[in-house]
Every structure is written in structure tokens, then in C-alpha cells.
Write a protein that holds these residues in place. Sequence first.
Motif, short mmCIF file in Angstrom:
data_model
loop_
_atom_site.label_atom_id
_atom_site.label_comp_id
_atom_site.label_asym_id
_atom_site.label_seq_id
_atom_site.Cartn_x
_atom_site.Cartn_y
_atom_site.Cartn_z
N GLY A 75 0.79 -1.07 0.15
CA GLY A 75 0.18 0.14 0.08
C GLY A 75 0.84 1.18 -0.17
N GLY A 76 0.31 2.27 0.67
CA GLY A 76 0.95 3.66 0.58
C GLY A 76 0.20 4.86 0.08
N PRO A 77 0.13 4.94 -1.33
CA PRO A 77 1.21 4.33 -2.15
C PRO A 77 2.35 4.73 -1.93
CG PRO A 77 -0.11 5.62 -3.60
CD PRO A 77 -1.00 5.79 -1.99
N GLY A 78 3.28 3.71 -2.20
CA GLY A 78 4.76 4.07 -1.88
C GLY A 78 5.76 2.93 -1.13
N GLU A 79 4.67 1.95 -0.50
CA GLU A 79 5.82 0.99 0.12
C GLU A 79 6.32 0.07 -0.93
OE1 GLU A 79 2.93 0.62 4.14
OE2 GLU A 79 2.76 -0.68 2.63
#
Length: 465
Positions: A75-79
Motif C-alpha cells: 500500500g501507501g502508495p509508495g511501500e
Amino acid sequence: MSAALAGALQTPPQPGAIVLAPCRIPDFKGDARCGVLDVPENPNKPEGRRLSIAVAVIPAVTQPALADPIVVLMGGPGEDAITAAGLLAEQFAELRQNRDLLLVDQRGTGQSGALPCDLYSAEDPAASLRDVFPPAAVKRCVRRLRAHADLTQYTYDHFASDLEQVRRALGYGALNLSAGSYGTRAAQVYVRTYPQSVRTLYLGSVVPLDAANPLPFANTAQSALENLLSDCAAESACHTAFPNLRDEFRDISARLDSGAVRVAVPGRTGTVPLLRGRVAEWMRSKLYRPKSASILPWLIHRAFAGDWSPVVDALLADAQASDAALSFGLFFAITCTEDVAFVQQKDIGPATAGTFLGDYRVRQQQAACEPWPRASLPREYRAPVRSAVPTLFVSGDADGGTPLWYKEHVAPGFSHRVELVAKGQGHTEWSDCISRLYQQLVRTGAVSGLDPSCDAVPRPPFKVR
């Protein structure tokens, strides 16, 4: 990143091929094999800039493995996925007896051309007390990243294409996708684009493709706060320690609104103003899960007594940690295009009125997105997904980030589904009961026979001293 992992990920690949080599992943003691898939950054410009999509395979205990691996969409977004290998290998230990765990760092994260932003500044921590997305830091990030990346090419439809190429290159059959939070958007895009490539689907704390975040955040957080105040009043220890918590919260909100609160910043002389919006947004983030929310009554009481240092210290620590946890360049690439672009000005007032957060988060994210390049979404991208893939939806009723109506909005499009409302659980939380249901889903490849009932998880005790 270990030297062995770095070496495996730097092996020059042939286009469309992945060469796996033994590697060591930090915080994971088992065997792993890593490699990269070479893809064009812009699929419409195959001769242009290239990206190396990092892949890690945690082999099944028993070989040969079944052809349907578990694939986790973060998730995150960005993980990123690969650095979470240790936690994920433990989470799926039973299923890993005969299935590989396939981890792919989404383009723009981890070892797949990460797009970090460094929003927190040790030289100017006060900026993170004013803004959740400090404007100067965001603008610096855009300028720096644009020098080596086309920021319009980091969308979920491109990630879906990358993942499908990984699946084919490694010779896997249909995938068991396990997704949480914004990873559920990636899962929805993938299952719609490649329906024959998905065997089962787990959607935890699902996020609709058309939610226009962060517009719903204020009301979601307000409901979570009301539940927290009521739960504190119902718990003997919390009520005894903080009998006037609701009034104290109103008081500190008024003080923050007035501009009268000034705080010391660690490592700096003098004081700076602390305003309601930034504190409210930080509190909102703690409401995602009961455990992180359990500290809030104590923090509210300390602030009411005039001691803001616990709030300041925790807020700045979280701001600094977020830079390491998230690739904010990808966060903006996704949310500015998929979410903020669809926030209507006329809707902001009605959607945020009467909440402790107000319009702060929406306005902050709109400002951050102003300098960010926007991608072109495929036609009907935000339309509801229709799928017959066996799907398990799990949403916590104590989730201050993704409300239950998100699940109710998405689930009807999935004809073979089971829905579980996990009582007492927050954002993307796991449990033994959920694990058993997921194991049954993957082993049978069907939702028939799944009993979507789990015992309520007791709220953790509130911090009172």
C-alpha cells in the motif's frame, strides 16, 4: 540492502527475461532468489529510458512448488515489497509449505527506481509542524526527480503490465494476489486487465478506484474519533484518568485554532506556532489502528495541561519515519493523478464541515499536487471492476483510514466473494482467524465454504500514564 541482494539485482537482464540468483534480504533469514526485469519506463517509447523491476522469490519449503505463488501488493502508495520479506514470510508460513512467495517492488519503490522525496528536514523540523507535505520540499522533489524520471509513467496500469511480465518470465500460472490498502487498487487494475492471471484475490481495507482521496478522510476520521472518545468513557481506567476527555479535546482544538500554542522544536532555540490542522492530521493517522490510537487520550490530556512536547516529539518522529517508509514520489504520482484530480471544489466544504480535521488534508494535498506532472489514465479506468475471481474482502470496523462503505462500494462487482467485517480491527490488520480464512481460500481456490465470521478483537488498553 545486503551486498548479495545488490549483486543479484544488478545482474544485467535480457529484455523480457529474469535471471534469479541466490540473495540475502535484510531481516529475513531464509533462502531467497532475486533478479530484475528490464522494462521501458514508458511502454509507448520502448527505445527510451529503462527501468529494472526488482523481484525476489522466497521458495516454497517443499519443491517443486505449485504453479500459483502468493504475490503481495503493498500500500501507501509508495511501500516496497522486498524489504518486508521477513514479515510476509512469517505471515504466509503455512501456505509457503508448497507455494512460492513472489515479491515485486512496484516501479518507483524499493529497488525498482525508487522516487524518494525527503519531505522531513532535520535542518528545518518546524516545516513538518506546519505542513504534512511541506511545499518547498515537494517542489525540490519534483525538480530533482524529473531530471531522471518521467513522473507520468508510474501508474497502476503500468505496474500491472510489469507484474504480468514478471509472471510470464518466471513461468508461473495464475497468481494468488494478497493486497492491502492502496495495494488493493493495484489488484483491481491487474485483475481487470489480466483476469486469467489471477487465481484468488484478498482485498484488505479496500480502496475504490473512484474514491477521490483524501476527500473522505475527514468524515472517516471524525467517526473514528467519536468511537475512541466513547470507548475511553466506557473503559474504567481511561474514564478515571480522563473523565472530561471530550471537553479537553474541544479546548485544545480551540487553542490550536487561536494560534496561541507555541512549542519548542528539538535542537532549535525559541518557539514556533503549532496549528490545529497539522495536529489533527497527525491524530488522524494514529486512528488507523486501535493500538496506535490508544495513546491519544493521554496525549490530549497532556496538551490540555499545557504540555505539548509528547505531541510534537511523536509528530516529528512519524514525519521523519515516513520518508523511510514511503517513496513519496510514487505517492504523488499515483494520488495526484488518480485522486486529487477528481476532487471537486464544491464538494470540499460539505465533505469536511463539522469535523476535527476540516479541509486541512485536502488543501495540503491539492497544494502538493500543483507542481506534480499528471498522467493520462486509460478510458474507464475509474469504473467499478467486474470480476469472477474468488475474492475475500476484509475490512476492520475500527479502521480510521478506510471506512466500511469503501468495501460496500467495491464488493458488488465481484461475483464470487466473501465479505468479513473484522470487529475490533483496524487498517489492514491480520489475525489468526483471517489467516485461516485466507489459507482456505488459497488451498481450495474458491470462496464456497468460507465462514466470514471471526471473534471480536478486544481493544488494547488505553495509555493512562
